[in-house]
Write an enzyme that holds these catalytic residues in place. Structure first.
Site, PDB file in Angstrom:
ATOM      1  N   ARG A  87      -8.656   1.024-102.741  1.00  0.00           N
ATOM      2  CA  ARG A  87      -9.459   0.885-101.473  1.00  0.00           C
ATOM      3  C   ARG A  87     -10.660   0.232-101.771  1.00  0.00           C
ATOM      4  O   ARG A  87     -11.111  -0.120-103.446  1.00  0.00           O
ATOM      5  CB  ARG A  87     -10.203   2.922-101.499  1.00  0.00           C
ATOM      6  CG  ARG A  87      -8.754   3.428-100.575  1.00  0.00           C
ATOM      7  CD  ARG A  87      -8.848   2.846 -99.579  1.00  0.00           C
ATOM      8  NE  ARG A  87      -7.920   4.004 -98.366  1.00  0.00           N
ATOM      9  CZ  ARG A  87      -7.253   3.668 -98.625  1.00  0.00           C
ATOM     10  NH1 ARG A  87      -5.905   2.443 -99.611  1.00  0.00           N
ATOM     11  NH2 ARG A  87      -5.701   4.322 -97.803  1.00  0.00           N
ATOM     12  N   HIS A  91      -4.100  -6.063 -97.264  1.00  0.00           N
ATOM     13  CA  HIS A  91      -4.085  -4.539 -97.554  1.00  0.00           C
ATOM     14  C   HIS A  91      -2.460  -4.452 -96.698  1.00  0.00           C
ATOM     15  O   HIS A  91      -2.152  -3.919 -95.966  1.00  0.00           O
ATOM     16  CB  HIS A  91      -4.185  -3.609 -96.114  1.00  0.00           C
ATOM     17  CG  HIS A  91      -4.634  -1.994 -96.777  1.00  0.00           C
ATOM     18  ND1 HIS A  91      -6.126  -1.602 -96.812  1.00  0.00           N
ATOM     19  CD2 HIS A  91      -3.419  -1.393 -96.802  1.00  0.00           C
ATOM     20  CE1 HIS A  91      -5.917  -0.540 -96.852  1.00  0.00           C
ATOM     21  NE2 HIS A  91      -4.608   0.030 -97.405  1.00  0.00           N
ATOM     22  N   GLU A 146     -12.505  -4.476 -93.195  1.00  0.00           N
ATOM     23  CA  GLU A 146     -11.569  -4.819 -93.007  1.00  0.00           C
ATOM     24  C   GLU A 146     -10.888  -5.157 -91.735  1.00  0.00           C
ATOM     25  O   GLU A 146     -11.485  -3.574 -90.895  1.00  0.00           O
ATOM     26  CB  GLU A 146      -9.784  -4.279 -93.703  1.00  0.00           C
ATOM     27  CG  GLU A 146     -10.190  -3.753 -94.969  1.00  0.00           C
ATOM     28  CD  GLU A 146      -8.697  -3.402 -96.016  1.00  0.00           C
ATOM     29  OE1 GLU A 146      -8.565  -3.801 -96.886  1.00  0.00           O
ATOM     30  OE2 GLU A 146      -8.069  -2.658 -94.866  1.00  0.00           O
TER      31      GLU A 146
END
Length: 316
Positions: A231, A279, A260
């Site tokens: 994370r 991601h 993000e």
């Protein structure tokens, strides 16, 4: 928190609702597994008990009789951080083959670095011919923070290449999980940070892990490359940037960021010797959602707590 499975009878009469983001092929498979109609959630509190499948739980559904929420994602920090979790509601998550995907992602960057792929790509762009020696991975050390399903998958694949794998968990383990040569406690990682060639972050985001990789840990690194597949908010990007500029961290590969998506003018794009991959290391496939929902359904039908259940107090 003691996890308790809902009574099979309650599950048997619960309506099955899915979020708008769940595609039609998945919806049909969920209905086949559950043997009942699947409804698109309307956003209002349903009458009676219900099961919900989606990425988030709308505020309008938090006041109902939620029996079980199955998340289509592996991470549940955003879900749990958006408001109080409904009491007595079970939470499960989708992992699928994510560990396998993320492990291959990490190995790809490890091998690319040892085979000087970034340098050769830059030389090609300059039409430059110059030999660059390669580096063998066998015998070197990877320090993997996080020893759950994803961390274990990463460690197992790296170990298969002859890399020594040391896991970091809340406390040391007398018997390491599969994939690890040994596991140490988070309060005793300074020496291993200094000995590692790669430091891999595979941590969930909780109150204990926010900003976990900060100035103190990066100061203990002695030339390792840093890879974050956990994370984004577990890493202090300012501290990472300082370590990269000082040379204590050799390179960084960041699949996740605290915020993000990153804007084009965000500071993270200017970190030296860093690659950001939006991601993408472990994107969840439809088959993952169906497989893991089915496994949880089978366990719940027999009154067992699923292996994919989340302790909402811990956040994982």
């Amino acid at each position: 928190m003691h996890l308790v499975a809902p009574a099979p009878g309650l599950l048997a009469r619960a309506r099955l609702l899915v979020a708008p983001e769940v595609g039609e092929p998945v919806l049909r498979e969920l209905g086949r597994i559950a043997g009942r109609p699947v409804e698109r959630a309307a956003g209002s509190v349903p009458d009676g008990p219900y099961v919900y499948v989606g990425a988030s739980l709308p505020d309008g559904l938090r006041g109902g009789r939620l029996v079980w929420f199955h998340s289509v994602n592996a991470g549940t920090d955003a879900l749990l951080g958006s408001g109080p979790w409904p009491p007595d509601a079970l939470l499960t998550r989708t992992v699928g083959r994510m560990g396998e995907r993320i492990a291959q992602y990490v190995l790809a960057w490890v091998l690319a670095e040892c085979q000087a792929v970034p340098e050769f790509a830059a030389q090609h762009a300059r039409a430059e011919w110059r030999r660059i020696p390669s580096e063998l991975v066998a015998g070197q050390t990877a320090l993997v923070h996080g020893t759950g399903r994803i961390g274990s998958a990463v460690a197992g694949l790296l170990r298969g290449c002859g890399i020594r794998t040391v896991g970091v968990a809340r406390g040391p383990r007398a018997v390491p999980p599969p994939g690890f040569d040994r596991v140490i406690g988070a309060d005793a990682d300074t020496e291993e940070l200094g000995a590692a060639r790669w430091v891999v972050a595979a941590l969930p985001l909780t109150g204990a892990t926010e900003g976990y990789f900060g100035a103190r840990r990066f100061a203990a690194v002695r030339g390792a490359s840093f890879v974050n597949v956990g994370r984004g908010a577990t890493v202090d990007l300012e501290a990472l940037g300082a370590a990269l500029r000082a040379g204590t961290v050799r390179r960084a590969v960041l699949d996740v960021l605290p915020a993000e998506p990153a804007a084009p003018d965000a500071d993270c794009w200017r970190l030296p010797r860093t690659v950001i991959t939006s991601h993408s290391a472990g994107i969840t496939a439809d088959e993952d959602v169906v497989t893991d929902f089915g496994a949880c359904w089978d366990e719940l039908r027999t009154g067992r707590v699923p292996a994919l259940a989340v302790d909402v107090d811990r956040g994982y």
